[in-house]
Design an enzyme around this catalytic site. Structure first.
Site, PDB file in Angstrom:
ATOM      1  N   LYS A 176       0.946  -1.132  -0.037  1.00 50.53           N
ATOM      2  CA  LYS A 176       0.044  -0.105   0.114  1.00 50.53           C
ATOM      3  C   LYS A 176       0.906   1.141   0.117  1.00 50.53           C
ATOM      4  CE  LYS A 176      -1.473   2.758   2.806  1.00 50.53           C
ATOM      5  NZ  LYS A 176      -1.100   4.104   2.128  1.00 50.53           N
ATOM      6  N   GLY A 228       7.392   5.524   7.434  1.00 52.03           N
ATOM      7  CA  GLY A 228       6.739   6.591   7.691  1.00 52.03           C
ATOM      8  C   GLY A 228       7.006   7.334   8.950  1.00 52.03           C
ATOM      9  N   SER A 229       6.105   8.168   9.251  1.00 50.61           N
ATOM     10  CA  SER A 229       6.233   9.019  10.255  1.00 50.61           C
ATOM     11  C   SER A 229       6.162   8.443  11.623  1.00 50.61           C
ATOM     12  CB  SER A 229       5.133  10.339  10.380  1.00 50.61           C
ATOM     13  OG  SER A 229       3.927   9.627  10.459  1.00 50.61           O
ATOM     14  N   THR A 230       6.712   9.018  12.816  1.00 54.76           N
ATOM     15  CA  THR A 230       6.608   8.437  13.969  1.00 54.76           C
ATOM     16  C   THR A 230       5.370   8.216  14.580  1.00 54.76           C
ATOM     17  OG1 THR A 230       9.135   9.160  14.362  1.00 54.76           O
ATOM     18  CG2 THR A 230       7.771   8.711  16.472  1.00 54.76           C
ATOM     19  N   ALA A 232       2.572   7.976  12.800  1.00 53.93           N
ATOM     20  CA  ALA A 232       1.842   6.893  12.168  1.00 53.93           C
ATOM     21  C   ALA A 232       2.396   5.388  12.938  1.00 53.93           C
ATOM     22  CB  ALA A 232       1.906   6.939  10.651  1.00 53.93           C
ATOM     23  N   GLY A 233       3.825   5.370  13.123  1.00 52.39           N
ATOM     24  CA  GLY A 233       4.380   4.214  13.437  1.00 52.39           C
ATOM     25  C   GLY A 233       3.793   3.874  14.812  1.00 52.39           C
ATOM     26  N   GLU A 250       9.979   1.513  10.525  1.00 52.96           N
ATOM     27  CA  GLU A 250      11.152   2.778   9.856  1.00 52.96           C
ATOM     28  C   GLU A 250      10.609   4.012   9.982  1.00 52.96           C
ATOM     29  OE1 GLU A 250      14.302   1.834   9.388  1.00 52.96           O
ATOM     30  OE2 GLU A 250      14.176  -0.520   8.866  1.00 52.96           O
ATOM     31  N   CYS A 284      14.787  10.565   5.732  1.00 51.69           N
ATOM     32  CA  CYS A 284      14.502  10.164   7.024  1.00 51.69           C
ATOM     33  C   CYS A 284      15.917  10.624   8.016  1.00 51.69           C
ATOM     34  CB  CYS A 284      13.900   8.995   7.342  1.00 51.69           C
ATOM     35  SG  CYS A 284      14.753   7.782   6.367  1.00 51.69           S
ATOM     36  N   GLU A 383      11.503  16.828  13.792  1.00 50.57           N
ATOM     37  CA  GLU A 383      11.784  16.522  12.158  1.00 50.57           C
ATOM     38  C   GLU A 383      11.045  17.487  11.260  1.00 50.57           C
ATOM     39  OE1 GLU A 383       9.917  12.848  10.320  1.00 50.57           O
ATOM     40  OE2 GLU A 383      12.174  12.688   9.772  1.00 50.57           O
TER      41      GLU A 383
HETATM   42  P1  NAD Z   1       2.924   8.956   6.810  1.00 53.55           P
HETATM   43  O1  NAD Z   1       3.251   8.480   8.304  1.00 53.55           O
HETATM   44  O2  NAD Z   1       1.976  10.070   7.009  1.00 53.55           O
HETATM   45  O3  NAD Z   1       2.461   8.043   5.806  1.00 53.55           O
HETATM   46  C1  NAD Z   1       3.200   6.833   5.589  1.00 53.55           C
HETATM   47  C2  NAD Z   1       2.436   5.895   4.852  1.00 53.55           C
HETATM   48  O4  NAD Z   1       1.766   5.235   5.819  1.00 53.55           O
HETATM   49  C3  NAD Z   1       1.439   6.135   3.851  1.00 53.55           C
HETATM   50  O5  NAD Z   1       1.333   5.149   2.906  1.00 53.55           O
HETATM   51  C4  NAD Z   1       0.285   6.541   4.642  1.00 53.55           C
HETATM   52  O6  NAD Z   1      -0.921   6.340   3.771  1.00 53.55           O
HETATM   53  C5  NAD Z   1       0.238   5.512   5.641  1.00 53.55           C
HETATM   54  N1  NAD Z   1      -0.336   5.715   7.002  1.00 53.55           N
HETATM   55  C6  NAD Z   1      -0.445   7.060   7.618  1.00 53.55           C
HETATM   56  N2  NAD Z   1      -1.107   6.657   8.823  1.00 53.55           N
HETATM   57  C7  NAD Z   1      -1.259   5.466   8.875  1.00 53.55           C
HETATM   58  C8  NAD Z   1      -1.921   4.544   9.937  1.00 53.55           C
HETATM   59  N3  NAD Z   1      -2.210   5.104  10.877  1.00 53.55           N
HETATM   60  N4  NAD Z   1      -2.047   3.238   9.727  1.00 53.55           N
HETATM   61  C9  NAD Z   1      -1.645   2.665   8.434  1.00 53.55           C
HETATM   62  N5  NAD Z   1      -1.158   3.360   7.348  1.00 53.55           N
HETATM   63  C10 NAD Z   1      -1.026   4.667   7.762  1.00 53.55           C
HETATM   64  O7  NAD Z   1       4.371   9.513   6.542  1.00 53.55           O
HETATM   65  P2  NAD Z   1       4.829  10.175   5.253  1.00 53.55           P
HETATM   66  O8  NAD Z   1       4.506  11.874   5.623  1.00 53.55           O
HETATM   67  O9  NAD Z   1       4.377   9.671   4.003  1.00 53.55           O
HETATM   68  O10 NAD Z   1       6.522  10.351   5.166  1.00 53.55           O
HETATM   69  C11 NAD Z   1       7.267  10.875   5.741  1.00 53.55           C
HETATM   70  C12 NAD Z   1       7.868  10.319   7.097  1.00 53.55           C
HETATM   71  O11 NAD Z   1       8.498   9.192   6.888  1.00 53.55           O
HETATM   72  C13 NAD Z   1       8.895  11.076   7.635  1.00 53.55           C
HETATM   73  O12 NAD Z   1       8.581  11.091   9.230  1.00 53.55           O
HETATM   74  C14 NAD Z   1      10.189  10.333   7.575  1.00 53.55           C
HETATM   75  O13 NAD Z   1      11.038  10.457   8.716  1.00 53.55           O
HETATM   76  C15 NAD Z   1       9.699   8.936   7.642  1.00 53.55           C
HETATM   77  N6  NAD Z   1      10.486   7.971   6.836  1.00 53.55           N
HETATM   78  C16 NAD Z   1      11.392   7.035   7.386  1.00 53.55           C
HETATM   79  C17 NAD Z   1      12.145   6.193   6.775  1.00 53.55           C
HETATM   80  C18 NAD Z   1      13.159   5.287   7.562  1.00 53.55           C
HETATM   81  O14 NAD Z   1      13.533   4.278   7.246  1.00 53.55           O
HETATM   82  N7  NAD Z   1      13.270   5.108   8.919  1.00 53.55           N
HETATM   83  C19 NAD Z   1      12.508   6.163   5.354  1.00 53.55           C
HETATM   84  C20 NAD Z   1      11.520   7.411   4.870  1.00 53.55           C
HETATM   85  C21 NAD Z   1      10.629   8.170   5.311  1.00 53.55           C
END
Ligand code: NAD
Length: 482
Positions: A176, A228-230, A232-233, A250, A284, A383
């Site tokens: 996804k 993705g973001s912390t 959402a993580g 990640e 990131c 960040e």
């Molecule tokens: P985001 O968390 O908003 O979204 C990332 C993905 O998760 C998208 O596909 C989104 O649709 C999905 N998503 C969001 N909330 C969700 C939930 N509650 N349940 C399931 N899926 C959900 O992040 P973003 O704005 O797209 O990306 C930027 C972030 O990603 C930054 O914080 C960046 O540091 C981080 N990032 C980390 C790494 C790493 O390897 N550590 C690499 C790249 C980016």
């Protein structure tokens, strides 16, 4: 001409979406429509998980490592043949300068697939271990159906970091991708079909947050791999904790470049754009905090300021461009709000700080430097995910290490010194999943991931394969002597 997509790849076929919801992907540099893609609803997610489970129960679940490696290499070749086009497409979607996108999005997915194809044989290799009482046959199999959820910043590389070890282990995948970069995700779908990956082994469906949340909690999913973001993580980690579902996370970062007293400042400055501002700061592991010794403080501030001011801002498709636009209007608003807050709190701005006057179209922000920033300031702790650097002075090495570690995050980091032994010793003291000495570069052979709020688990390297493997110990009765 726009690049419209209207279906999902589910069970080896193009599935008509269950809802009418679509996303319009807008080119970051021109603000012109690039294409549309459907957004998955719950029925689409259910169908994709069912297809992935059916494929796991089918012949794919009984393949040997050698057979999976062959399929992965065909898949890699199909991706590689599209590499140039893919890298351009991602640059249009998210503004990544082409010179970076060519490797990160164009060719790294194939490299990652080939690397894990090379490890697929280790999954089913015979492993009988003599023990204290008897012998144990350690059996390895796929952990099952994998939910792979990816962000928009390095969409191809980050998807491949999940798909490749999953396939090597014999898992099946529901990918996804983020809506912002939905179009390039279809390259995986097209390449999987061309390579003849068995139906359902890889399913691709762009979707928003709710589709992602539904996928994470789906009873048919065995493992979640998220980048993705912390924020959402944390939500995904909480859901997986409740379900006792394995998860790799990640997440975000706020990494530091520790410039030691003996650093070669010319080398540091030459690497700064790549280490601290890659992908317009939307990286990131970007080292956005520069820790400078008081003894050379003015020199470091000047080196950072001069380097950043000289960066060429412009069309991401031009190979000479170092800074392209941000991914979206919303992202630019967020970044500009951080800059304004820094300015209002009286921090010393030495470079950038505004929308570039000669880029009225596209979501550009000048690469920006604030000096004399206290590490406790919001600008040094949060960040920003844009081209904004802070420079902070330190008195001695102990203070430098303490400042580097005074962060909720721990993802990347660099140490700059002409004494490599000293660099290694400093790297050991930095609380982070990865640190570079006079360089920073992710490598497929080395585990990558974060500590603290930067995540859980590792991707890449042999360590990145382990989360996709289910282990079973079969205890063998002692052999009787006649
Ligand atoms: P985001 O968390 O908003 O979204 C990332 C993905 O998760 C998208 O596909 C989104 O649709 C999905 N998503 C969001 N909330 C969700 C939930 N509650 N349940 C399931 N899926 C959900 O992040 P973003 O704005 O797209 O990306 C930027 C972030 O990603 C930054 O914080 C960046 O540091 C981080 N990032 C980390 C790494 C790493 O390897 N550590 C690499 C790249 C980016």
């Amino acid at each position: 001409m726009t690049l419209d997509r209207s279906h999902f790849l589910v069970g080896g076929e193009w599935r008509v979406p269950a809802t009418n919801e679509t996303v319009e992907i807008v080119e970051a540099a021109t603000e012109k429509p690039l294409g549309t893609a459907p957004l998955a609803g719950t029925a689409d997610v259910d169908a994709a998980v069912a297809a992935a489970r059916a494929a796991l129960r089918g012949p794919w679940g009984r393949t040997t490592g050698v057979e999976r490696a062959e399929a992965m290499r065909r898949f890699a070749a199909a991706l590689r043949s599209r590499g140039r086009e893919t890298s351009e497409l991602v640059s249009r979607e998210n503004g990544m300068p082409r010179a970076l996108s060519l490797g990160a999005n164009g060719f790294s997915p194939a490299i990652t697939l080939d690397y894990y194809a090379g490890l697929a044989g280790t999954v089913d290799a015979e492993d009988v271990r003599p023990g204290m009482l008897s012998r144990t046959s350690v059996r390895r199999g796929p952990v099952g159906v994998v939910a792979a959820i990816t962000p928009w910043n390095y969409p191809q590389a980050l998807a491949a970091m999940k798909i490749a070890p999953a396939l090597a282990a014999g898992c099946t995948v529901v990918l996804k991708p983020a809506p912002e970069t939905a179009l390039d995700a279809y390259v995986f779908a097209d390449a999987a079909l061309e390579a003849g990956l068995p139906a359902g082994v890889l399913n691709v469906l762009p979707g928003g947050r709710s589709a992602g949340a539904h996928l994470v909690e789906h009873p048919g999913v065995d493992k979640v791999a998220f980048t993705g973001s912390t924020a959402a993580g944390r939500a995904i980690g909480a859901a997986c904790g409740r379900l006792l579902r394995p998860v790799t996370l990640e997440l975000g970062g706020k990494s530091a470049s520790l410039v030691a007293e003996d650093a070669d400042l010319a080398a540091f400055a030459a690497a700064l754009p790549e280490v601290s501002l890659a992908n317009n700061g939307q990286t990131c592991h970007a080292c956005t905090r520069i820790l400078a010794p008081r003894s050379r403080y003015a020199e470091v501030v000047d080196a950072v300021t001069d380097t950043v001011r000289a960066l060429r801002i412009g069309d991401p498709l031009d190979k000479a461009t170092r800074i392209g636009p941000l991914v979206s209007a919303a992202q630019r608003e967020r970044v500009l709000a951080h800059i304004d807050a820094g300015r209002r709190s009286g921090l010393r701005l030495t470079a950038g700080g505004a929308i570039p006057a000669d880029q009225p179209t596209g979501w550009f922000v000048e690469p920006t430097v604030f000096a004399d920033v206290d590490n406790a300031a919001a600008l040094a702790q949060e960040e920003i995910f844009g081209p904004v650097l802070v420079v902070t002075p330190y008195a001695d090495e102990d203070e430098a290490v303490a400042l580097a570690n005074d962060s909720q995050y721990g993802l990347g980091g660099t140490v700059w010194t002409t004494d490599v032994e000293r660099g290694l010793a400093l790297a050991d003291r930095i609380e982070s999943g990865s640190v570079g000495v006079n360089h920073y570069g992710l490598d497929v052979a080395g585990p990558f991931g974060g500590v603290k709020a930067s995540g859980l688990g590792r991707e890449m390297g042999p360590e990145g394969l382990t989360p996709y493997i289910a282990y079973k110990s079969v205890y063998l009765a002692p052999e009787r002597t006649p």
